[in-house]
Write an enzyme that holds these catalytic residues in place. Structure first.
Site, PDB file in Angstrom:
ATOM      1  N   HIS A 162       0.813  -1.227   0.000  1.00  0.00           N
ATOM      2  CA  HIS A 162       0.000   0.000   0.000  1.00  0.00           C
ATOM      3  C   HIS A 162       0.843   1.272   0.000  1.00  0.00           C
ATOM      4  O   HIS A 162       0.334   2.354  -0.273  1.00  0.00           O
ATOM      5  CB  HIS A 162      -0.941  -0.003   1.211  1.00  0.00           C
ATOM      6  CG  HIS A 162      -2.017  -1.036   1.101  1.00  0.00           C
ATOM      7  ND1 HIS A 162      -3.315  -0.729   0.789  1.00  0.00           N
ATOM      8  CD2 HIS A 162      -1.974  -2.393   1.210  1.00  0.00           C
ATOM      9  CE1 HIS A 162      -4.033  -1.842   0.742  1.00  0.00           C
ATOM     10  NE2 HIS A 162      -3.246  -2.863   0.990  1.00  0.00           N
ATOM     11  N   ASP A 369       3.528   9.625  -0.741  1.00  0.00           N
ATOM     12  CA  ASP A 369       2.325   8.887  -0.354  1.00  0.00           C
ATOM     13  C   ASP A 369       2.096   7.774  -1.373  1.00  0.00           C
ATOM     14  O   ASP A 369       2.217   8.023  -2.576  1.00  0.00           O
ATOM     15  CB  ASP A 369       1.116   9.850  -0.371  1.00  0.00           C
ATOM     16  CG  ASP A 369       0.064   9.502   0.677  1.00  0.00           C
ATOM     17  OD1 ASP A 369      -0.047   8.320   1.039  1.00  0.00           O
ATOM     18  OD2 ASP A 369      -0.646  10.429   1.120  1.00  0.00           O
TER      19      ASP A 369
HETATM   20  C1  GDG Z   1      -2.204   4.107   3.349  1.00  0.00           C
HETATM   21  C2  GDG Z   1      -1.137   4.722   2.419  1.00  0.00           C
HETATM   22  C3  GDG Z   1      -2.773   4.549   0.535  1.00  0.00           C
HETATM   23  C4  GDG Z   1      -9.243  10.249   7.273  1.00  0.00           C
HETATM   24  N1  GDG Z   1      -9.714  11.037   8.258  1.00  0.00           N
HETATM   25  C5  GDG Z   1     -10.869  10.491   8.648  1.00  0.00           C
HETATM   26  C6  GDG Z   1     -11.113   9.355   7.880  1.00  0.00           C
HETATM   27  N2  GDG Z   1     -10.088   9.231   7.044  1.00  0.00           N
HETATM   28  C7  GDG Z   1      -9.969   8.160   6.035  1.00  0.00           C
HETATM   29  C8  GDG Z   1     -10.024   8.764   4.656  1.00  0.00           C
HETATM   30  C9  GDG Z   1      -9.270   7.708   3.832  1.00  0.00           C
HETATM   31  C10 GDG Z   1      -8.290   7.112   4.833  1.00  0.00           C
HETATM   32  O1  GDG Z   1      -8.719   7.518   6.132  1.00  0.00           O
HETATM   33  C11 GDG Z   1      -6.878   7.640   4.624  1.00  0.00           C
HETATM   34  O2  GDG Z   1      -6.317   7.026   3.509  1.00  0.00           O
HETATM   35  P1  GDG Z   1      -5.064   7.663   2.734  1.00  0.00           P
HETATM   36  O3  GDG Z   1      -4.885   6.905   1.486  1.00  0.00           O
HETATM   37  O4  GDG Z   1      -5.316   9.110   2.496  1.00  0.00           O
HETATM   38  O5  GDG Z   1      -3.807   7.553   3.703  1.00  0.00           O
HETATM   39  P2  GDG Z   1      -3.112   6.432   4.684  1.00  0.00           P
HETATM   40  O6  GDG Z   1      -3.907   6.271   5.925  1.00  0.00           O
HETATM   41  O7  GDG Z   1      -1.709   6.868   4.871  1.00  0.00           O
HETATM   42  O8  GDG Z   1      -3.167   5.044   3.850  1.00  0.00           O
HETATM   43  C12 GDG Z   1      -1.822   5.487   1.285  1.00  0.00           C
HETATM   44  C13 GDG Z   1      -3.698   3.801   1.474  1.00  0.00           C
HETATM   45  O9  GDG Z   1      -2.957   3.159   2.529  1.00  0.00           O
HETATM   46  C14 GDG Z   1      -4.530   2.738   0.755  1.00  0.00           C
HETATM   47  O10 GDG Z   1      -3.717   1.851   0.030  1.00  0.00           O
HETATM   48  O11 GDG Z   1      -3.549   5.343  -0.347  1.00  0.00           O
HETATM   49  O12 GDG Z   1      -0.848   6.014   0.404  1.00  0.00           O
HETATM   50  O13 GDG Z   1      -0.259   5.582   3.141  1.00  0.00           O
HETATM   51  O14 GDG Z   1     -10.138   6.696   3.391  1.00  0.00           O
HETATM   52  O15 GDG Z   1     -11.386   8.921   4.314  1.00  0.00           O
HETATM   53  N3  GDG Z   1     -12.206   8.586   7.999  1.00  0.00           N
HETATM   54  C15 GDG Z   1     -13.119   8.961   8.949  1.00  0.00           C
HETATM   55  N4  GDG Z   1     -12.922  10.050   9.755  1.00  0.00           N
HETATM   56  C16 GDG Z   1     -11.834  10.846   9.642  1.00  0.00           C
HETATM   57  O16 GDG Z   1     -11.680  11.807  10.389  1.00  0.00           O
HETATM   58  N5  GDG Z   1     -14.233   8.226   9.093  1.00  0.00           N
END
Ligand code: GDG
Length: 459
Positions: A162, A369
């Protein structure tokens, strides 16, 4: 038609947490990117999910979260420190993210990484039938594919990373690089978020693990291993549905009203040093100082979800972010017009979508990222076709979302100009760009991602 074999998913964390006590105890689905990406396919095919519940000591008993069978792997207090906080998040995480903070290499963390990977592999082998399909996820479990193959050679084993796979110049630092590569190469199919990560992997697999072959197919121990880029995505229809719901619309209108109709610049990130929050704040601060923007016209909202607080680097990032928010507000906020609203907590998905709907400009400026799902979620929620996405070139998502305003977040001057361009962008241009972005995300949602990966694995 023959139904596909039962799927076993192996990921560091479980898709559900145990709530309640005694006879009333049950598993409740937990939110999160990996879970919402993988759960739909499990629901279709049925399957077992092996993971850790986040605690130290004995694991909760196996159970069911809807159609998913949940089996927890136990970690001792020492393993939580050395495997999870240590090797996973103080060695691998920073090394794989361009060494934004210095990765630490401690020999005492390696054996616990092996031991915990063995435990996951044993649980996966137990859960899988002969010729079963096992899908292993992410940097915490890179040794698991080979360990499963040693126990169950007839399995079909997939691995998906990921986060980014680093270039040779960084990966080579790792004292255990060959063991990690050989662990990964136990899989039949290895998937990465981007072509660049897949190419980095192929290069080091040849150099340090004796693999041979092409960009797409490696050979090792007379077995062939398929390497591919398969960018992860979001459940688009689900986000569109939440965005259309009347209660979320109301909440979004309320947010706009509370911000006195000013243009809303939004950031949503785990509070992690990879996400570039300080640079984003610095750019906004300077724009206010230069009088290019004013608090009468603009407001920034930063939602920062607490994350890994006992890992080095995270506390510093929090202090830095909170110090900057304090300074900006001290200098520029006025009664009823705060410059930066900062929430260090997790919101419900509905609330989050209400903020996406209210945001005129979405700032996604990570230093590195794997993908960044927030960028895709914002786009999918903008069903009126307006809104501007400012997106770091160093997020995997930038490879697909070419009509965002792409920016190098370390180039603060350009970041500042890009933010002003976003705030002032004519509606016509917003609509033109957003239409392209929305068709990008809709064309490749998370179901296409998991289906695409598993089709190759099932072949
Ligand atoms: C890893 C990789 C890759 C965020 N704040 C809240 C909330 N979120 C949810 C978002 C999104 C998820 O969390 C974050 O996903 P990201 O992809 O932006 O980042 P990472 O956590 O670092 O994820 C990344 C991912 O894995 C998938 O392969 O894209 O590069 O680092 O879904 O919506 N959800 C809620 N409340 C919040 O305050 N409910």
């Amino acid at each position: 038609m023959k139904s596909p074999p039962r799927l076993v998913v192996v990921a560091n964390r479980l898709p559900a947490s145990r709530v309640g006590e005694g006879a009333g105890a049950r598993w409740e689905r937990s939110p999160g990117g990996l879970v919402s990406a993988v759960a739909p396919v499990m629901e279709e095919r049925g399957g077992v999910w092996i993971g850790w519940d986040g605690g130290a000591g004995p694991a909760p008993r196996p159970g069911r979260a809807g159609p998913i069978e949940v089996r927890a792997v136990a970690l001792s207090r020492g393993e939580v420190d050395r495997y999870y906080h240590g090797f996973c998040n103080t060695t691998l995480w920073p090394l794989y993210h361009d060494a934004i903070v210095n990765p630490e290499f401690h020999r005492a963390w390696w054996d616990p990484y092996i031991a915990v990977n063995q435990r996951f592999a044993a649980a996966a082998a137990r859960a899988s039938r002969r010729k079963g399909v096992i899908w292993v996820h992410d940097y915490q479990l890179q040794l698991v594919p080979r360990m499963i193959r040693e126990r169950k050679p007839s399995s079909r084993i997939g691995f998906f990373l990921h986060i980014p796979f680093p270039p040779d110049e960084l990966f080579a630092w790792l004292p255990w690089r060959s063991a990690i590569l050989r662990g990964l190469l136990g899989a039949d199919v290895i998937g990465f978020q981007t072509q660049a990560s897949a190419e980095n992997f192929v290069r080091v697999a040849k150099r340090y693990a004796g693999a041979e072959g092409t960009e797409r197919e490696l050979t090792i121990d007379r077995r062939s291993v398929r390497v591919m880029a398969c960018p992860i995505s979001i459940p688009s229809a689900e986000f569109e549905k939440i965005a259309a719901s009347p209660s979320v619309r109301r909440k979004s209108a309320e947010i706009k009203q509370q911000l006195a109709g000013r243009k809303l610049l939004l950031g949503v990130d785990r509070l992690d040093y990879t996400k570039g929050i300080p640079l984003r704040l610095a750019a906004f601060h300077e724009l206010l100082q230069d009088r290019k923007l004013s608090v009468n016209e603009c407001v920034m909202v930063q939602i920062a979800v607490p994350s890994r607080e006992s890992v080095p680097g995270y506390e510093e990032t929090r202090r830095e972010v909170e110090g900057m928010v304090g300074r900006i507000n001290g200098e520029f906020s006025m009664p009823g017009k705060v410059a930066v609203h900062y929430f260090r907590r997790s919101l419900s998905r509905e609330e989050l979508v209400a903020y996406y709907l209210a945001a005129d400009v979405m700032l996604v400026t990570p230093l590195r990222d794997g993908m960044n799902l927030v960028a895709k979620e914002y786009v999918m929620c903008r069903d009126d076709g307006t809104g501007v996405l400012v997106l770091s070139e160093f997020a995997g998502a930038a490879r697909e979302l070419r009509r965002a305003l792409l920016v190098n977040p370390r180039d603060v001057e350009t970041l500042k100009k890009t933010i002003v361009q976003a705030v002032r962008m004519p509606e016509e241009e917003q609509r033109m760009r957003m239409a392209m972005l929305r068709s990008n995300v809709r064309r490749h949602d998370v179901h296409d991602w998991s289906r695409g990966f598993l089709e190759v694995l099932d072949e």
